[in-house]
Write an enzyme that holds these catalytic residues in place. Structure first.
Site, short mmCIF file in Angstrom:
data_model
loop_
_atom_site.label_atom_id
_atom_site.label_comp_id
_atom_site.label_asym_id
_atom_site.label_seq_id
_atom_site.Cartn_x
_atom_site.Cartn_y
_atom_site.Cartn_z
N ASP A 149 0.72 -1.19 0.12
CA ASP A 149 -0.10 -0.21 0.20
C ASP A 149 0.90 1.13 -0.09
O ASP A 149 1.80 1.27 0.48
CB ASP A 149 -0.98 0.07 1.40
CG ASP A 149 -1.90 -1.16 1.26
OD1 ASP A 149 -2.39 -1.45 0.09
OD2 ASP A 149 -2.36 -1.67 2.20
N ASP A 183 -7.14 -1.26 -4.53
CA ASP A 183 -8.32 -0.76 -3.52
C ASP A 183 -9.05 0.13 -4.09
O ASP A 183 -10.22 0.23 -4.02
CB ASP A 183 -7.49 -0.42 -2.20
CG ASP A 183 -6.82 -1.29 -1.62
OD1 ASP A 183 -7.13 -2.72 -1.54
OD2 ASP A 183 -5.96 -1.16 -0.82
#
Length: 223
Positions: A149, A183
């Site tokens: 991430d 995401d």
């Protein structure tokens, strides 16, 4: 929308997602960040669990390694299910809105499952060092990779006023979660289904209702 166009959308998103993850993984030390704007940062973290960093071992009496394996296998089945949903949606010539949404969700799910399945045996550890690809000392093995991430939007970074009960004086950040392109694709796809629900499903359901009503009227006239 044809299946070829849907596959193209998925391929482009996967390329962007995996390209950004590879760059971050091979250029950033874990926890390193770069300020793009006051409200947007590139912050490298790794997520070994589910959404919000939760781990299965936090809820079940299993080891962290076993919990990670169970979660990855579950994700594989989920991706397969979404893939079939996409194929079935295209086959039935459903609305473009629905196909777009499912394509985004599938691309995002596939992007993160690639991390979970393969990254553990491709990269070495990023702790206090920049990782290298295809390392002789990978940080894990197959099915035990960590999701990369890097997108962080601390739009508000302040503290709660002292007069606020319980929270007074503590840090307050909005938006705090760190996420990735995959995401974003999943969230966008789900958002499309929620906001444009009638456009995605309405026509098909309306046609089915209309056909049922016509059949009912026809039976009534015969009686």
């Amino acid at each position: 929308m044809s299946l070829k166009k849907s596959v193209l959308i998925i391929a482009v998103l996967l390329l962007i997602d995996q390209g950004s993850k590879y760059y971050i993984k091979t250029h950033f030390v874990l926890g390193e960040s770069v300020d793009v704007f006051n409200w947007f940062k590139i912050l490298f973290i790794e997520n070994s669990g589910a959404a919000w960093g939760a781990k299965l071992s936090d809820f079940l009496p299993v080891s962290e390694s076993t919990g990670k394996l169970i979660l990855t296998v579950f994700r594989l089945f989920a991706v397969a299910g979404i893939g079939y949903w996409l194929y079935d949606t295209v086959r039935k010539k459903s609305s473009k809105t629905l196909i777009w949404a499912v394509s985004l969700i599938f691309a995002g799910a596939l992007g993160n499952i690639i991390d979970s399945v393969f990254y553990g045996m491709i990269f070495n550890d990023s702790y206090q060092q920049v990782a290298t690809a295809f390392s002789a000392e990978p940080y894990g093995d197959i099915f035990h990779g960590k999701v990369v991430d890097m997108l962080y939007f601390p739009i508000i970074d302040s503290t709660w006023p002292e007069w606020v009960p319980y929270f007074g004086g503590s840090d307050f950040r909005f938006f705090e979660p760190v996420f990735n392109i995959a995401d974003m694709a999943i969230s966008t796809g789900v958002g499309i289904l929620i906001v444009f629900n009638k456009s995605a499903f309405g026509k098909k359901e309306a046609d089915a209702y209309s056909d049922s009503w016509d059949d009912y009227v026809a039976r009534t006239e015969k009686e």
